[in-house]
Scaffold this motif. Sequence first.
Motif, PDB file in Angstrom:
ATOM      1  N   ALA A 133       0.834  -1.203   0.000  1.00 51.78           N
ATOM      2  CA  ALA A 133       0.000   0.000   0.000  1.00 51.78           C
ATOM      3  C   ALA A 133       0.870   1.255   0.000  1.00 51.78           C
ATOM      4  O   ALA A 133       0.598   2.209  -0.741  1.00 51.78           O
ATOM      5  CB  ALA A 133      -0.933  -0.006   1.212  1.00 51.78           C
ATOM      6  N   ALA A 134       1.937   1.242   0.779  1.00 50.58           N
ATOM      7  CA  ALA A 134       2.839   2.395   0.832  1.00 50.58           C
ATOM      8  C   ALA A 134       3.540   2.628  -0.500  1.00 50.58           C
ATOM      9  O   ALA A 134       3.843   3.761  -0.873  1.00 50.58           O
ATOM     10  CB  ALA A 134       3.872   2.200   1.948  1.00 50.58           C
ATOM     11  N   ALA A 135       3.770   1.545  -1.231  1.00 52.12           N
ATOM     12  CA  ALA A 135       4.459   1.656  -2.519  1.00 52.12           C
ATOM     13  C   ALA A 135       3.479   1.801  -3.684  1.00 52.12           C
ATOM     14  O   ALA A 135       3.895   1.902  -4.828  1.00 52.12           O
ATOM     15  CB  ALA A 135       5.335   0.423  -2.739  1.00 52.12           C
ATOM     16  N   GLY A 136       2.178   1.777  -3.383  1.00 47.69           N
ATOM     17  CA  GLY A 136       1.183   1.887  -4.448  1.00 47.69           C
ATOM     18  C   GLY A 136       1.104   0.652  -5.325  1.00 47.69           C
ATOM     19  O   GLY A 136       0.775   0.733  -6.505  1.00 47.69           O
ATOM     20  N   VAL A 137       1.414  -0.491  -4.753  1.00 42.00           N
ATOM     21  CA  VAL A 137       1.422  -1.745  -5.497  1.00 42.00           C
ATOM     22  C   VAL A 137       0.205  -2.566  -5.098  1.00 42.00           C
ATOM     23  O   VAL A 137      -0.125  -2.672  -3.916  1.00 42.00           O
ATOM     24  CB  VAL A 137       2.713  -2.545  -5.193  1.00 42.00           C
TER      25      VAL A 137
END
Length: 86
Positions: A73-77
């Motif tokens: 989620a933090a990496a937008g994956v």
Amino acid sequence: MATQALTDRYAANLYGVLSCYDRIIITGTLPGACYAGGMTSFLYAKGIRIFDYARFAEPLRERIRQRAQDVCAAAGVEIEHVSKRH
């Protein structure tokens, strides 16, 4: 405990490093737990009955799952679950 990159930790065992890889598969064995008797002995030494293994492992599985979701989620994956069933 400080986080150490896998490439630093296992530098003596690596013959090269790929950059820009999007996934990594780590394989190996756990000699003391890679057979039924070994796993039973390991759990017994920790005071865990073999029949209680699922209950023992569930919080660990959930911590791993939650951490993976947080990192993604933090990496937008987006996590994609792939089934091996045909």
